[in-house]
Design an enzyme around this catalytic site. Structure first.
Site, PDB file in Angstrom:
ATOM      1  N   GLY A  88       0.819  -1.189   0.000  1.00 34.30           N
ATOM      2  CA  GLY A  88       0.000   0.000   0.000  1.00 34.30           C
ATOM      3  C   GLY A  88       0.855   1.241   0.000  1.00 34.30           C
ATOM      4  O   GLY A  88       2.063   1.193  -0.271  1.00 34.30           O
ATOM      5  N   GLY A  89       0.232   2.380   0.298  1.00 37.89           N
ATOM      6  CA  GLY A  89       0.964   3.628   0.261  1.00 37.89           C
ATOM      7  C   GLY A  89       2.045   3.718   1.323  1.00 37.89           C
ATOM      8  O   GLY A  89       3.093   4.325   1.092  1.00 37.89           O
ATOM      9  N   ASP A 202     -11.341   4.910   3.967  1.00 35.26           N
ATOM     10  CA  ASP A 202     -10.710   4.391   2.754  1.00 35.26           C
ATOM     11  C   ASP A 202     -11.351   3.056   2.353  1.00 35.26           C
ATOM     12  O   ASP A 202     -10.664   2.113   1.960  1.00 35.26           O
ATOM     13  CB  ASP A 202      -9.207   4.223   2.953  1.00 35.26           C
ATOM     14  CG  ASP A 202      -8.466   3.999   1.635  1.00 35.26           C
ATOM     15  OD1 ASP A 202      -9.009   4.408   0.588  1.00 35.26           O
ATOM     16  OD2 ASP A 202      -7.362   3.425   1.648  1.00 35.26           O
TER      17      ASP A 202
END
Length: 870
Positions: A88-89, A202
Site C-alpha cells: 500500500g501507500g 478508505d
C-alpha cells in the site's frame, strides 16, 4: 522546524502540473533548502500511491528511497515471513507463520523504510489500535504489533483467504439479491467500527475480501490504514488529518475528503459504501478511469465534487443494453444516489440506516430514498400483498399494471397514430382505446397526494380506488369499451381489498357496457360475465350468479373447448355455485368432470388440480361422505404445502378447510391445530381486515365457543373485529358473519343486551352492503329477530322475522332453515296471540324438523302446538 501546511499544499499542486520527468528534479531542488517541506509533500504523494485505478501511476510517481525487502525466512518478532502478498501507500504486507504460542498463518503489515514521518507512524499505529478494538466477524483481527530492530513499525493480523469483493461478484455472476445481502453484512461491519469510534475513510473493494465461513460467503474488511477516530482530543492529535492533505482513494472518497477538512464523519464512509454498491450493481464506478485519466488532479476533484454520475441502472444499460438494466429496481438506484449525495446532510445519517434500506428493498417495502408519491408506495404495497382471490383470479396487481403500463401504452398509441390510414378502422378503434385508458391512468397517478394517508394502511388503497372511480364517473368516455375495461379493473381491485359491495357495482357496469358493445361470444364480454357471476356467488347471491355462470361455461366450452384454462375456470365457478344453491347432483357431475379434465392435462399437482380436489371434497362433505371428504382435504393440504409452501394463502385455505372438517367430524384435537396454523398464516400474510383473515378468526373462534373455551373465543372475535374496524372493512360480508357469531357467543355468556346490539349491527351492515335480498342479509336479520324474541321484544322481533319462513324456498333442501325459520316465526305469532296464523307454520316446521332429526326444534314446535290446542 515543521513545514508550513500552506507552502506544502502550494508545492504539491505545482508538482501536479509538471510533466512526470520534471517533478523529481524540482523536488530535489527544494529538498536542499527545506527538507521538512519536501518530506511533507512526499507524504502527500504517498497517500495517493494507490491511484492506479483512477490515474496513471506515472502521473504521480516521484523519486523515493529504495524499499528494503524482507525476504522469505526473515523474522519479525515471533513471525517468520513466507512471501510478500501486497503493498500500500505506507506499508508492505507479507504472509508469515507464527509458531508460538500458537501455530497459525498471519498477515504481517510492515511500514516501508523511508516513510517514517511522525504523522505516518502515528497513522500506522492508529490502524493497529483501531483494529485491536474491533470484535466483528467481518473485520480482520489484530494479534500483535511492535517495532523492528531497524525501527520499522509492524503488526500481525488475521490472514484472510478470499477474493476482492467486486471480483467475487463478477466472476461468479452473483444474483442481485445475494450481492445485496453481502453488502448488508459489510454495512454491519462498518457500523461496528463506527460504534467503536472509528471512521474507516478508505473503504474500497481491494480492502474487502470475501471468504467462506461455515459455507456462508462473508465480507472481511482488512485495512484501516487511514482510519480516523470519531472523537479526537484536538487538532494537534497524531490522528488528525493535516490541512490540505487528502487521505483515502479518490475513486471512493466523499467530496468533503478532497478538501482536506478536519470535519470528517461517518457519512464519508456512507459515500464510499454507496460507491462500492454502485460498482457491485453496475460493474463500474460512478466515475470511470477513462473519464479521469489524463486530466489534472484539480479537474478530477472538481468532477467528483460537482458532477452527478448516472444512475447504476443507466450505466448498466449503456454497457449491456436495456434488458440488463431491468434487473435493477428504482429502489436500488435511489439508495445508491442518496449515498452519493454531494451534500453529506442529504446522505443517510448512518451506515445502519443504509443497511436497513437495503433490507427494505429486499422485502419489497418502500425505501426512505424513494420519491414520496402514492404511485411508488402503491406499487410497493401491491407487490407485498399479491393475493390469489378465489372468485375469478381477481388480484390487486391489476391496479399496479395500470401504473407501469401507462408510458408503454402511450408510446405504442402514438406510434400507431402515425401509421393510421383512413381505411384502417380496427386499428383506429384500438388506438382510441389505448389512448383513453392511458390518459385515465396517467391523470390518476399524477394527481395523487403523498401526504394524505399512509401507504401501508388499507384505507390508502380505498382512497386511491375511490379517487379513480370518481374520475371515471366524471370523464366522458362515451359508454365505450375503454370505460368497460377501466371499470372491470376497478371492480377487481375493490374485491381484492375486501369491498365486494363497491366491486359488484363496477363489475355490473362493465358487463352491461360489454353486453351492448360486444358479441355474445366475445372473450372480453365472457370474461366480465365470469368475474361478475363469481363475485355474486362469493357474496351470497348464488341464485343470481347461477344463470350467468352457466351461460359463460356453455359458451366457453363451445368456443374454446372443454380443456381450455378459461373454460375450466368457468366450470369450476359453476360447480361451486351449484353446490351453494343446493343442486348437489348436478354440482357433483360438474366438479367430478372438472377434476378428470384437469388430471388429463397435467403431469402433477398444481394450483388448479388442488383446488378441484378441495371443491369436490367440500361437496362430498355436504353429501354426508365425510370420510371421503377428509381424505381428499388431507391430500389437498399436503399438495398445497408441496407446491406452494407454508406461507402461501392457498395453503392457509387448505388448512382451514381441513381443520373445519375435522372439527365437524368430532376430531377437534386434530382440527384446531390446523385452524390455528391457518389463522397465523393469514395474520402474517394478509392486510388487516382482509376477508380471508376475518374468516380465519371466525372459524377458530366459533369452534372454540362450541368447545366451551369462551375466553379465548371472545378474544379472537374481538381481535378480528378490531382489525376490520382499523382497515375499514368492518361492513363487508366476512365482517358481518364474524360479528354475528360473536353475538352468539355473547348470548351464550348471557350478555343479552350486548348480543342484541351485535346482532343488529351485523344485520344492518349486511343489508347496507349486500342488499335486502342477499342470503346473508336475510339470515342475519332472522338471527337478530330471534334474539329480540328471546328478550320478549316481540314487536321489534316481528319486523326482522317477517318473511323469513318464505325465504327458505330459495335455500337448498338440506338447509336446516327449512325447519327452523317457520318454527321461529310460528313461535312469535303464538306468543303474540296470533294462533290461527301460527299453527300452519309450526306444523310445517315440525314436519321438516322430524325429517332432519332436529330434536330441540321438534320439542319447541310440539310445545307451542300443545299450548294452542289448550
Amino acid at each position: 522546524m515543521a513545514a508550513d501546511p500552506r507552502q506544502a499544499k502550494e508545492l504539491f499542486q505545482e508538482l501536479l502540473e509538471l510533466e512526470p520527468q520534471h517533478r523529481a528534479s524540482r523536488l530535489s531542488e527544494r529538498e536542499a533548502t527545506d527538507p521538512e517541506l519536501v518530506r511533507r509533500v512526499r507524504s502527500l504523494f504517498a497517500s495517493l500511491d494507490e491511484l492506479d485505478t483512477m490515474f496513471d501511476r506515472s502521473a504521480i510517481s516521484l523519486a523515493r528511497p529504495p524499499i528494503e525487502e524482507l525476504g522469505p525466512g526473515s523474522t519479525i518478532g515471533p513471525f517468520e515471513i513466507v512471501d510478500r502478498i501486497g503493498e500500500g501507500g505506507f506499508a508492505i504486507v507479507y504472509r508469515a507463520k507464527q509458531s508460538a504460542p500458537v501455530v497459525r498463518d498471519v498477515a504481517l503489515k510492515v511500514l516501508k523504510p523511508g516513510i517514517d514521518s511522525s504523522q505516518v507512524v502515528a497513522r500506522f499505529e492508529a490502524e493497529r489500535q483501531a483494529l485491536a478494538m474491533m470484535e466483528h466477524p467481518s473485520i480482520a483481527t489484530v494479534f500483535d504489533g511492535g517495532v523492528t530492530d531497524a525501527g520499522r513499525f509492524w503488526f500481525a493480523m488475521e490472514l484472510v483467504n478470499g477474493q476482492e469483493l467486486t471480483a467475487w461478484s463478477a466472476e461468479r455472476v452473483v444474483p442481485i439479491a445475494e450481492r445485496l445481502r453481502m453488502f448488508v453484512r459489510l454495512c454491519h461491519a462498518v457500523q461496528h467500527a463506527h460504534q467503536k469510534g472509528v471512521i474507516h475513510r478508505d473503504l474500497k473493494p481491494s480492502n474487502i475480501l470475501v471468504t467462506q465461513v461455515n459455507g456462508i460467503a462473508l465480507p472481511v474488511v482488512i485495512d484501516f490504514g487511514v482510519a480516523k477516530a470519531l472523537e479526537e482530543p484536538s487538532q494537534e492529535s497524531p490522528l488528525a488529518t493535516r490541512l490540505g492533505q487528502m487521505i483515502g482513494t479518490p475513486a471512493y472518497m466523499a467530496p468533503e475528503q478532497f478538501e482536506g477538512s478536519l470535519d470528517i464523519d461517518t457519512r464519508s464512509d456512507v459515500y464510499a459504501l454507496g460507491t462500492i454498491l454502485y460498482e457491485l450493481l453496475s460493474g463500474s464506478r460512478p466515475f470511470e478511469d477513462s473519464t479521469l485519466k489524463g486530466m489534472g488532479l484539480a479537474e478530477a476533484i472538481r468532477i467528483v465534487q460537482e458532477v452527478v454520475p448516472p444512475r447504476p441502472s443507466l450505466r448498466l444499460q449503456q454497457r449491456d443494453g436495456r434488458s440488463a438494466s431491468r434487473s435493477l429496481s428504482n429502489d436500488l438506484d435511489w439508495i445508491v444516489m442518496q449515498c452519493l449525495e454531494k451534500d453529506r446532510d442529504r446522505r443517510y445519517e448512518s451506515v445502519s440506516v443504509l443497511a436497513n434500506e437495503i433490507e427494505r428493498a429486499l422485502r419489497h417495502e418502500p425505501v426512505l430514498a424513494g420519491p414520496p408519491d402514492w404511485s411508488y408506495r402503491a406499487s410497493k404495497f401491491l407487490r407485498r400483498h399479491r393475493l390469489p382471490i378465489a372468485a375469478g383470479s381477481m388480484i390487486v396487481a391489476l391496479l399496479a399494471v395500470g401504473l407501469f403500463v401507462v408510458s408503454q401504452q402511450l408510446t405504442r398509441a402514438r406510434n400507431a397514430e402515425r401509421e393510421l390510414t383512413a381505411e384502417n378502422e380496427q386499428k383506429e378503434k384500438a388506438l382510441a382505446r389505448e389512448i383513453e385508458s392511458s390518459r385515465f391512468w396517467e391523470s390518476l397517478w399524477s394527481r395523487i397526494d403523498p401526504d394524505r394517508t399512509n401507504a401501508t394502511d388499507s384505507a390508502f388503497l380505498q382512497g386511491l380506488l375511490q379517487e379513480a372511480q370518481t374520475d371515471v364517473d366524471r370523464q366522458a368516455f362515451g359508454q365505450s369499451e375503454v370505460e368497460a375495461a377501466i371499470r372491470r379493473i376497478l371492480g377487481n381491485a375493490w374485491f381484492a381489498i375486501g369491498r365486494p359491495d363497491t366491486a359488484e357495482e363496477q363489475m355490473r357496469l362493465a358487463l352491461e357496457l360489454r353486453e351492448r358493445l360486444l358479441d355474445p361470444d366475445d372473450p372480453d364480454r365472457l370474461l366480465s360475465a365470469h368475474e361478475y357471476g363469481a363475485l355474486l356467488a362469493s357474496v351470497g347471491k348464488a341464485d343470481l350468479a347461477l344463470p350467468i355462470l352457466r351461460d359463460v361455461a356453455d359458451r366457453r366450452t363451445r368456443v374454446l373447448g372443454e380443456d381450455d384454462p378459461a373454460t375450466l375456470r368457468s366450470v369450476e365457478a359453476l360447480g361451486n355455485t351449484l353446490r351453494a344453491t343446493g343442486q348437489d347432483d348436478e354440482a357433483l357431475t360438474v366438479l367430478e368432470g372438472l377434476t378428470e379434465s384437469i388430471e388429463r392435462n397435467q403431469d402433477g399437482p398444481d394450483a388448479r388440480s388442488i383446488r378441484a380436489i378441495n371443491n369436490l371434497a367440500l361437496l362430498y362433505s355436504d353429501l354426508g361422505a365425510q370420510d371421503a371428504a377428509l381424505e381428499m382435504l388431507e391430500l389437498a393440504a399436503i399438495q398445497q404445502e408441496q407446491v406452494h409452501g407454508e406461507t402461501h394463502p392457498d395453503t392457509h385455505r387448505a388448512w382451514n378447510n381441513l381443520g373445519q372438517e375435522l372439527c365437524a367430524a368430532g376430531r377437534s384435537d386434530e382440527g384446531l391445530p390446523y385452524l390455528r396454523k391457518a389463522l397465523d398464516g393469514k395474520r402474517a400474510q394478509l392486510t388487516d381486515g382482509h376477508p380471508s383473515a376475518l374468516i380465519g378468526f371466525n372459524n377458530l373462534a366459533s369452534y372454540l365457543r362450541e368447545l366451551g373455551v369462551l375466553d379465548e373465543s371472545e378474544a379472537l372475535f374481538l381481535e378480528g373485529l378490531q382489525s376490520a374496524e382499523d382497515a375499514g372493512t368492518d361492513r363487508t360480508e366476512a365482517a358481518a358473519v364474524l360479528r354475528f357469531n360473536y353475538a352468539n357467543l355473547l348470548h351464550a355468556l348471557e350478555r343479552e343486551e350486548e348480543a342484541e346490539r351485535t346482532f343488529a349491527r351485523a344485520a344492518s351492515d349486511a343489508q347496507a352492503n349486500l342488499g335486502e335480498r342477499s342470503t346473508t342479509t336475510i339470515r342475519l336479520r332472522a338471527e337478530h329477530g330471534w334474539q329480540l324474541f328471546r328478550m320478549e321484544r316481540y314487536e321489534e322481533a316481528e319486523v326482522q322475522l317477517v318473511g323469513s319462513h318464505e325465504f327458505v324456498d330459495r335455500l337448498p333442501d338440506k338447509d336446516a332453515a327449512h325447519a327452523v325459520y317457520p318454527i321461529r316465526y310460528g313461535l312469535l305469532l303464538e306468543a303474540t296471540g296470533q294462533t290461527n296464523d301460527a299453527r300452519p307454520l309450526l306444523e310445517r316446521g315440525l314436519a321438516e324438523a322430524k325429517a332432519r332429526g332436529l330434536g330441540t326444534w321438534i320439542e319447541k314446535a310440539e310445545e307451542a302446538l300443545g299450548r294452542i290446542d289448550t
